[in-house]
Write an enzyme that holds these catalytic residues in place. Sequence first.
Site, PDB file in Angstrom:
ATOM      1  N   HIS A  60       5.344  -5.373  -8.990  1.00  0.00           N
ATOM      2  CA  HIS A  60       6.781  -5.286  -8.769  1.00  0.00           C
ATOM      3  C   HIS A  60       7.470  -4.791 -10.039  1.00  0.00           C
ATOM      4  O   HIS A  60       7.051  -5.114 -11.155  1.00  0.00           O
ATOM      5  CB  HIS A  60       7.351  -6.644  -8.361  1.00  0.00           C
ATOM      6  CG  HIS A  60       6.986  -7.034  -6.963  1.00  0.00           C
ATOM      7  ND1 HIS A  60       6.466  -8.271  -6.647  1.00  0.00           N
ATOM      8  CD2 HIS A  60       7.049  -6.352  -5.787  1.00  0.00           C
ATOM      9  CE1 HIS A  60       6.234  -8.329  -5.337  1.00  0.00           C
ATOM     10  NE2 HIS A  60       6.579  -7.176  -4.802  1.00  0.00           N
ATOM     11  N   GLU A  72       3.897  -2.063   0.497  1.00  0.00           N
ATOM     12  CA  GLU A  72       2.617  -2.782   0.507  1.00  0.00           C
ATOM     13  C   GLU A  72       1.451  -1.858   0.157  1.00  0.00           C
ATOM     14  O   GLU A  72       0.508  -2.260  -0.530  1.00  0.00           O
ATOM     15  CB  GLU A  72       2.391  -3.448   1.864  1.00  0.00           C
ATOM     16  CG  GLU A  72       3.406  -4.511   2.234  1.00  0.00           C
ATOM     17  CD  GLU A  72       3.534  -5.611   1.190  1.00  0.00           C
ATOM     18  OE1 GLU A  72       2.538  -5.901   0.493  1.00  0.00           O
ATOM     19  OE2 GLU A  72       4.639  -6.169   1.048  1.00  0.00           O
TER      20      GLU A  72
END
Length: 592
Positions: free
Chosen positions: A232, A223
């Site tokens: 991602h 995070e």
Amino acid sequence: MHKIFIIFGLLSLCAAHSLRDLSNKDEEDPPSSAPGVRKRRMMSEEDQKTVDYYMDKLNKLADEKHPEEIERHKNPELVAWDRKRDSVLNPEEQGKFFQGDIVLYPEQAKALYEQALTEGKTRVKRKFIGSNLRRWDASRPIIYAFDGSHTQREQRIIELALEHWHNITCLNFQRNDQANSGNRIVFTDVDGCASNVGRHPLGEEQLVSLAPECIRLGVIAHEVAHALGFWHEQSRPDRDQYVTVRWENIDKDSKGQFLKEDPDDVDNAGVPYDYGSIMHYRSKAFSKFDDLYTISTYVTDYQKTIGQRDQLSFNDIRLMNKIYCSAVCPSKLPCQRGGYTDPRRCDRCRCPDGFTGQYCEQVMPGYGATCGGKISLTRSTTRISSPGYPREFKEGQECSWLLVAPPGHIVEFQFIGEFEMYCKIRHSLCMDYVEVRNSTDFANTGMRYCCYGTPPTRIRSATTDMVVLFRSFYRGGKGFEARARAVPEAGNWNSWSPWTACSATCGACGSRMRTRTCPPGNACSGEPVETQICNTQACTGMCAQKREEEGQCGGFLSLLRGVRCRQEKTVMAPCENACCPGFTLQRGRCVR
């Protein structure tokens, strides 16, 4: 309270080793949702409605493009229970946000939808991590704070994850719970595991939500990486050259989670696609049933490598340092084995797993056992194994081998005998593993082998060298035995396949791929897959671009008060950037 991180010996040792789970909560800690804590929202209700609107349209659009369905008879409650079990391993996938844990601003959600509508037709210029607007100033400490929703133990674990990022990059973090203005990261427990991507462009605070199930060092590091600017891994524009998205296996409402990023928005700084990245989805993420793959690796032996949440990969760290720390060390060292000059210690190299020394010239010694080292191979067979094989190895033991063949030869490696390494079978994910790196770049994560049964693969190196890593983080077991030998670099590859179409039309924004196969019995050297940047000519003509204009604000109170707002509008205009992020224009061509 002000606090600037310094390197504590014990914390450094823990963080540098591996981002593993810690023990259960301290008994003296109060509950995470303590009364009196100010409740926060990741964004305003109005902004959330806008984002939800575009996310719904994205999912519908993805469903139209990939309508494949698999009919199964399964109780919906059982499906929900399966997902609850999955959340223990990858809790960030369970959120309601984009790709599970990415909190989009309204303009980002709108731009993503516009990109999906015009994919392959019009370049939509957007300002994501490819722009300096969302990058932090590495010359100043990044301010962070807690809003009071975490226990003291949870705060310690979060700070340990920040300390890890501090130790391996040039970034510094400074705690200031009293700060009430300016860019800063505020850790809260408001909505699962979630974060924005990059710095808030208007100089405001941004929330990183970490619920109790997210308080694991690997998940926190994931995070925080979002907050520092990482998307991602499987969203990279070049992902189709490394993995295949199994659209027919994805939950109907989650297909929009697998869209690729626009090449204009992402600066990968020349770091290749990384199967071992802490930012990569697992094999069965967002699947409609728990036995279906949603992501298949192009090379099948990488399947159990993707999706780990234990530690930052070497390329995760390398990319962060390339983006933020490339100017820290005035001179670069002659690092070996894929290493690079360490921005924390300019007199040493930061080395890939398995190597150590000032220039990464040494093989990392065994940990918890006498094992590993450099082995010069001949045509005779050499055997290597886990500590004590065939007796069980112990938890925490590590071994690293560098296998070297003589000139004109390559390394051939094959598992033999009984094999057992701890894995999550449901998730197709290695927890303990034997990793084999046989490519031309040892900085890249290799193929990981685990679970039960001897892997049948016969592995050959692309060069004279091969790296084999044994890592037992979680529990003991039978382990492995393998044989290795040098074989002549003999036999030719089959012809290369045609190049795939370039993924972008200009600006060095695209890439293309071709493959080749090695006939049975041949000892082919080199890589079976080749990728390259393509269409490097400068972008010209008209592009869809974002422009800010002053207009009436939305919302009843804003209308009542006559408040004016800056609003974004998409217009066709001459392209602003001739080249994609990471490239510069030289003589009409985009070069790195």
